[in-house]
Design a protein around this motif. Structure first.
Motif, PDB file in Angstrom:
ATOM      1  N   LEU A  58       0.902  -1.153   0.513  1.00 22.87           N
ATOM      2  CA  LEU A  58      -0.183   0.015  -0.051  1.00 22.87           C
ATOM      3  C   LEU A  58       1.015   1.379   0.286  1.00 22.87           C
ATOM      4  O   LEU A  58       0.536   2.155  -1.297  1.00 22.87           O
ATOM      5  CB  LEU A  58      -1.373   0.036   1.102  1.00 22.87           C
ATOM      6  CG  LEU A  58      -2.213   1.089   1.209  1.00 22.87           C
ATOM      7  CD1 LEU A  58      -3.227   1.244   0.226  1.00 22.87           C
ATOM      8  CD2 LEU A  58      -2.701   1.412   2.731  1.00 22.87           C
ATOM      9  N   ALA A  59       1.590   1.324   0.475  1.00 24.56           N
ATOM     10  CA  ALA A  59       2.596   2.202   0.924  1.00 24.56           C
ATOM     11  C   ALA A  59       3.423   2.530  -0.534  1.00 24.56           C
ATOM     12  O   ALA A  59       3.342   4.063  -0.753  1.00 24.56           O
ATOM     13  CB  ALA A  59       3.928   1.841   1.680  1.00 24.56           C
ATOM     14  N   ASP A  94       5.083  15.403  -3.853  1.00 22.90           N
ATOM     15  CA  ASP A  94       4.732  16.074  -2.686  1.00 22.90           C
ATOM     16  C   ASP A  94       4.371  15.019  -2.176  1.00 22.90           C
ATOM     17  O   ASP A  94       3.793  14.991  -0.819  1.00 22.90           O
ATOM     18  CB  ASP A  94       2.913  16.268  -3.608  1.00 22.90           C
ATOM     19  CG  ASP A  94       2.752  17.847  -3.504  1.00 22.90           C
ATOM     20  OD1 ASP A  94       3.404  18.495  -3.177  1.00 22.90           O
ATOM     21  OD2 ASP A  94       1.562  17.744  -4.430  1.00 22.90           O
ATOM     22  N   VAL A  95       4.366  13.558  -2.471  1.00 25.36           N
ATOM     23  CA  VAL A  95       4.134  12.662  -1.956  1.00 25.36           C
ATOM     24  C   VAL A  95       5.564  11.888  -1.484  1.00 25.36           C
ATOM     25  O   VAL A  95       6.234  11.726  -2.554  1.00 25.36           O
ATOM     26  CB  VAL A  95       3.703  10.939  -1.795  1.00 25.36           C
ATOM     27  CG1 VAL A  95       3.416   9.960  -1.160  1.00 25.36           C
ATOM     28  CG2 VAL A  95       2.734  11.871  -2.404  1.00 25.36           C
ATOM     29  N   GLN A  96       6.496  11.743  -0.138  1.00 24.84           N
ATOM     30  CA  GLN A  96       7.937  11.238  -0.196  1.00 24.84           C
ATOM     31  C   GLN A  96       8.121  10.025   0.308  1.00 24.84           C
ATOM     32  O   GLN A  96       7.188   9.989   1.573  1.00 24.84           O
ATOM     33  CB  GLN A  96       9.287  12.478  -0.037  1.00 24.84           C
ATOM     34  CG  GLN A  96       9.308  13.413  -1.213  1.00 24.84           C
ATOM     35  CD  GLN A  96      10.511  12.751  -2.370  1.00 24.84           C
ATOM     36  OE1 GLN A  96      10.880  11.642  -1.945  1.00 24.84           O
ATOM     37  NE2 GLN A  96      10.107  13.458  -3.278  1.00 24.84           N
ATOM     38  N   MET A  97       9.251   9.527   1.029  1.00 25.15           N
ATOM     39  CA  MET A  97       9.674   8.075   1.182  1.00 25.15           C
ATOM     40  C   MET A  97      10.509   8.201   2.371  1.00 25.15           C
ATOM     41  O   MET A  97      11.511   8.630   1.775  1.00 25.15           O
ATOM     42  CB  MET A  97       9.025   6.792   0.562  1.00 25.15           C
ATOM     43  CG  MET A  97       9.087   5.326   1.331  1.00 25.15           C
ATOM     44  SD  MET A  97       7.717   3.903   0.251  1.00 25.15           S
ATOM     45  CE  MET A  97       7.821   3.112   0.863  1.00 25.15           C
ATOM     46  N   ARG A 168      16.333  13.544   2.842  1.00 22.18           N
ATOM     47  CA  ARG A 168      16.028  13.669   1.394  1.00 22.18           C
ATOM     48  C   ARG A 168      14.838  14.024   1.000  1.00 22.18           C
ATOM     49  O   ARG A 168      13.914  14.383   0.305  1.00 22.18           O
ATOM     50  CB  ARG A 168      16.938  12.076   1.593  1.00 22.18           C
ATOM     51  CG  ARG A 168      16.729  11.980  -0.477  1.00 22.18           C
ATOM     52  CD  ARG A 168      17.302  10.601  -0.747  1.00 22.18           C
ATOM     53  NE  ARG A 168      16.967   9.679   0.043  1.00 22.18           N
ATOM     54  CZ  ARG A 168      17.745   8.381  -0.128  1.00 22.18           C
ATOM     55  NH1 ARG A 168      18.028   7.902  -1.210  1.00 22.18           N
ATOM     56  NH2 ARG A 168      16.777   7.297   0.759  1.00 22.18           N
ATOM     57  N   ALA A 169      13.944  12.913   2.104  1.00 24.44           N
ATOM     58  CA  ALA A 169      12.697  12.795   1.274  1.00 24.44           C
ATOM     59  C   ALA A 169      11.943  14.984   1.618  1.00 24.44           C
ATOM     60  O   ALA A 169      10.625  14.427   1.336  1.00 24.44           O
ATOM     61  CB  ALA A 169      11.783  12.177   2.616  1.00 24.44           C
ATOM     62  N   VAL A 178       5.400   8.935   3.486  1.00 22.31           N
ATOM     63  CA  VAL A 178       4.909   7.755   3.562  1.00 22.31           C
ATOM     64  C   VAL A 178       6.874   7.253   4.732  1.00 22.31           C
ATOM     65  O   VAL A 178       7.401   7.062   3.226  1.00 22.31           O
ATOM     66  CB  VAL A 178       4.482   6.642   2.016  1.00 22.31           C
ATOM     67  CG1 VAL A 178       4.592   5.866   2.904  1.00 22.31           C
ATOM     68  CG2 VAL A 178       3.386   7.461   1.599  1.00 22.31           C
ATOM     69  N   CYS A 179       5.926   6.343   5.698  1.00 24.18           N
ATOM     70  CA  CYS A 179       7.101   6.385   6.159  1.00 24.18           C
ATOM     71  C   CYS A 179       7.094   4.797   6.726  1.00 24.18           C
ATOM     72  O   CYS A 179       6.409   3.959   7.178  1.00 24.18           O
ATOM     73  CB  CYS A 179       7.374   7.051   7.757  1.00 24.18           C
ATOM     74  SG  CYS A 179       6.921   8.387   7.703  1.00 24.18           S
ATOM     75  N   ASP A 180       7.669   3.589   6.167  1.00 27.58           N
ATOM     76  CA  ASP A 180       7.726   2.071   5.765  1.00 27.58           C
ATOM     77  C   ASP A 180       8.875   2.066   6.957  1.00 27.58           C
ATOM     78  O   ASP A 180      10.397   1.841   6.993  1.00 27.58           O
ATOM     79  CB  ASP A 180       7.578   1.676   4.098  1.00 27.58           C
ATOM     80  CG  ASP A 180       7.307   0.188   4.333  1.00 27.58           C
ATOM     81  OD1 ASP A 180       6.503  -0.096   5.982  1.00 27.58           O
ATOM     82  OD2 ASP A 180       8.075  -0.423   3.496  1.00 27.58           O
ATOM     83  N   GLU A 181       8.316   1.232   8.025  1.00 25.94           N
ATOM     84  CA  GLU A 181       9.094   0.947   9.020  1.00 25.94           C
ATOM     85  C   GLU A 181      10.000   2.174   9.388  1.00 25.94           C
ATOM     86  O   GLU A 181      11.401   1.115  10.130  1.00 25.94           O
ATOM     87  CB  GLU A 181       9.292  -0.214   9.105  1.00 25.94           C
ATOM     88  CG  GLU A 181       8.040  -1.322   8.710  1.00 25.94           C
ATOM     89  CD  GLU A 181       7.514  -2.091  10.092  1.00 25.94           C
ATOM     90  OE1 GLU A 181       7.811  -1.920  11.191  1.00 25.94           O
ATOM     91  OE2 GLU A 181       6.969  -3.050   9.506  1.00 25.94           O
TER      92      GLU A 181
END
Lengths: 381, 366
Positions: A58-59, A94-97, A168-169, A178-181
């Protein structure tokens, strides 16, 4: 009515399973199977689930690494799939991870300055004051010494590397991270520093976070709202206080109960666990089923601890095995909900409900027999 | 069985005394020091570690990365890499010092009596052999069992650790098992020779919460049944609280606190333990992510190659004073069964006679 910064409607991501010489499709991994939620400005949605629940997929769909099989991702109310090329590029800004492993997410051959400044190069952005100054500001923002721009990732500790990843994000001034773990690879004593940094940045920059994690404690701490995923679906969603203190779905209840708490009077195992007040931890049997072949009816019914109790003679109640429960508010009496949804209209229903509640996000659960279970006695509460 | 752990623990200690002889723990580590050879010179990874494990008891060794907790268990097992060596100390297995034996003999003794479970079962199991082969290998080589007997035993072991359809699954390879099942297989291989002591190094860190609960419960059941001594190496204080009887907290290669779990969690005697306990985000208390900051420990664990002078924790400590920067504090008794390596241990301990200040404005209302 406030418009969500990010909205996801009935999102589906299936991966084909191919076998043999002809690479024929023999099945589908239903990684994300109909997920809807909204994320407001300056808020954090925690996404909780076990491995294979689809939370990372999903992320990845949200940041554009994967394209959805169906469903919509709306950014400021605009359907991302209908965007022009330029619009999609803007979406990427706009959307960074922020990735889980700060050891592999940074190129070891690039200096910190190059890593943090790379987004400017990729998007051909000239930050005001020049790139070097912007990189210095970013490093300062995340609590690193701007004098370290020419150092390489291996010269930093895990926590510092995660800060580099966050810098960087943030380079392109995104509105959503979006922070994945993001903290699970870090030492306990360092996790808190990164969590606090994320919270400060949110306050300062008005960022919205989708915070994916398996650590329930961290999620409770940072998230305003929580969504619990199981086999590609959201089984419970609500304000984090409501979900943690009064979980409605038996899966959420089991997750919360299985999480070890730093209190020696709560034994995880052994003879005292079963006799503990409240019956001790709910320990689920078996592993989550494969997302290639999720069970019919309620996807959780094969592991559910509640269903056999309801059925009396060890039999699972008929609706659990037959009909897929919709994500909706629990009935006041906690009894069996007779009306099941019409499949086609599921997301429409949910949106209608979200808007009705107006004052805040509703507490929803996808269980025919959803009922609150008081949170077990815990340390410090 | 009685639900009272302390009573159970007391009776287990009594039983154990009857079996092995009074006061003899199954496994005792005394003043262990391990050094690594590096291009920058010798680096001391473990410095003066001591602990003892009795039958039926669980000792947790807690620490962050670089604290020396894993290296010390490799030293106990005689599995240190070639770049490392034990420079000091004893490892007593039922009274015999394993470190005085040849490496080969050390390994042989351990194989019989101490078993180890590692964090990453996929890496620890051999991918090219069936699970059944790996379960029977030790039985056939060490016990000289026939192929048929060993095979039967392998099925029993898989059954014991709760692998469904054990008979069918002995012919499967490690990758055909899920993470939780693989960890069960590894526990089964560890149990094959009926060890007295099981050392579990982060046994559930790679597992999901619900599966972690299953594996921990299994470990506790097996331990109680066989009266094994269990050494649980972990960074997760939740696991420690839920499983262990005693805890040894390590920081930068040294023991900073040693105590029964209940005492430590109620009133830590070392600032590091106290800070660690405070920094855990709890899923049981707090509000909705609104305006609450986690109490944190500033800085990061030091590299063993560049330890601070004096007390290694002083740069991160909230109670550090001048003496902490110059004199390393010895590990000294602070109460019955309790020791702390802090110049101000008594003060730290006393500050916890009153309950710690509530960190979260809005405590949960249960």
């Amino acid at each position: 009515m406030t418009e969500h910064v990010l909205e996801v409607r009935d999102l589906v991501k299936h991966f084909p399973v191919r076998r043999g010489l002809l690479r024929r499709t023999v099945g589908t991994v239903k990684a994300v199977d109909g997920v809807s939620f909204g994320l407001d400005r300056g808020r954090t949605l925690g996404l909780v689930g076990e491995s294979g629940s689809g939370k990372s997929t999903l992320a990845r769909v949200l940041v554009g690494i994967e394209t959805p099989t169906s469903g919509q991702v709306l950014l400021d109310g605009q359907d991302v799939a209908r965007l022009s090329r330029a619009g999609r590029k803007q979406l990427r800004r706009d959307v960074q991870m922020v990735f889980q492993d700060p050891y592999t997410a940074l190129n070891p051959r690039m200096s910190v300055g190059e890593i943090v400044g790379e987004p400017f190069a990729i998007h051909r952005v000239r930050p005001p004051g020049g790139r070097a100054a912007a990189v210095g500001e970013l490093l300062e923002l995340v609590g690193l010494d701007p004098g370290h721009v020419s150092r390489y990732p291996h010269q930093f500790s895990g926590g510092q590397r995660q800060r580099i990843g966050i810098a960087r994000a943030l380079a392109l001034r995104p509105r959503i991270l979006v922070c994945d773990e993001p903290v699970s690879a870090l030492d306990v004593s360092v996790q808190g520093q990164v969590v606090n940094l994320l919270q400060d940045l949110q306050d300062e920059l008005g960022l919205s976070y989708l915070f994916v994690a398996h650590d329930l404690g961290v999620v409770r701490h940072i998230a305003h709202e929580v969504a619990v995923m199981y086999l590609g679906r959201v089984v419970e969603r609500g304000p984090s206080g409501a979900v943690y203190d009064g979980a409605l779905h038996p899966y959420t209840q089991a997750l919360l109960s299985a999480a070890p708490v730093p209190d020696p009077s709560v034994r995880l195992a052994g003879p005292s666990a079963a006799d503990a007040p409240g019956g001790g931890a709910i320990v689920l049997e078996g592993d989550p089923p494969s997302p290639t072949d999720p069970p019919a009816g309620c996807p959780f019914h094969t592991r559910c601890w509640l269903a056999p109790l309801l059925g009396g003679g060890r039999r699972i109640p008929e609706p659990c095995a037959a009909t897929r429960p919709a994500l909706e508010p629990p009935r006041a009496d906690g009894g069996h909900r007779t009306a099941t949804h019409d499949d086609g209209e599921q997301h429409g229903h949910e949106h209608a409900r979200d808007e009705h509640t107006g004052g805040g996000p509703a507490h929803l659960a996808a269980c025919h027999f959803a009922r609150p279970l008081p949170a077990p006695e815990r340390v410090g509460s | 069985m009685s639900g009272d752990t302390s009573a159970a623990a007391a009776s287990s200690a009594a039983d154990h005394d009857g079996v092995v002889g009074p006061g003899t723990p199954l496994l005792e580590v005394r003043d262990l020091a391990v050094e690594f050879r590096t291009p920058e010179g010798n680096v001391r990874a473990v410095d003066g570690l001591s602990y003892r494990v009795a039958a039926g008891r669980t000792l947790a060794v807690v620490g962050e990365s670089g604290s020396g907790k894993s290296v010390s268990s490799l030293a106990v097992m005689g599995l240190l890499p070639d770049t490392a060596r034990v420079t000091h100390g004893e490892v007593l297995l039922a009274g015999e010092d394993l470190l005085s034996l040849s490496r080969r003999e050390h390994r042989r003794r351990c194989g019989e009596r101490i078993a180890m479970v590692f964090q990453d079962a996929l890496a620890a199991l051999n991918p090219v052999h069936t699970v059944g082969y790996q379960l029977t290998e030790a039985l056939r080589r060490r016990r000289g069992m026939s192929r048929r007997d060993a095979g039967r035993r392998a099925v029993e072991l898989l059954d014991l650790v709760g692998v469904p359809n054990a008979r069918g699954r002995v012919k499967d390879y490690p990758h055909q098992f899920s993470g939780g099942m693989r960890q069960r297989v590894m526990i089964a291989t560890a149990l094959a020779l009926d060890p007295d002591v099981l050392i579990a190094d982060e046994p559930t860190t790679a597992l999901d919460v619900t599966v972690q609960a299953q594996v921990l419960r299994l470990l506790a059941e097996i331990q109680a049944e066989r009266r094994m001594g269990l050494v649980l190496i972990t960074h997760d204080l939740g696991v420690v609280a839920g499983m262990a009887d005693d805890v040894t907290v390590m920081y930068a290669g040294r023991v900073v606190e040693r105590a029964p779990v209940r005492d430590t969690f109620g009133a830590p005697a070392h600032p590091y333990t106290r800070a660690l306990l405070h920094s855990i985000p709890s899923s049981g208390a707090g509000g909705d992510g609104e305006g609450r900051r986690l109490p944190v420990i500033p800085g990061r664990p030091p590299s063993p190659a560049a330890l601070p002078t004096g007390c290694a924790f002083h740069p991160r400590c909230d109670t550090a004073r001048d003496v902490c920067r110059t004199d390393p504090p010895p590990l000294e008794a602070v109460a019955v069964d309790r020791a702390s390596a802090c110049h101000f241990a008594a003060e730290v301990l006393a500050s916890h006679d009153v309950p710690p200040p509530v960190e979260h404005e809005e405590a949960a209302h249960d």
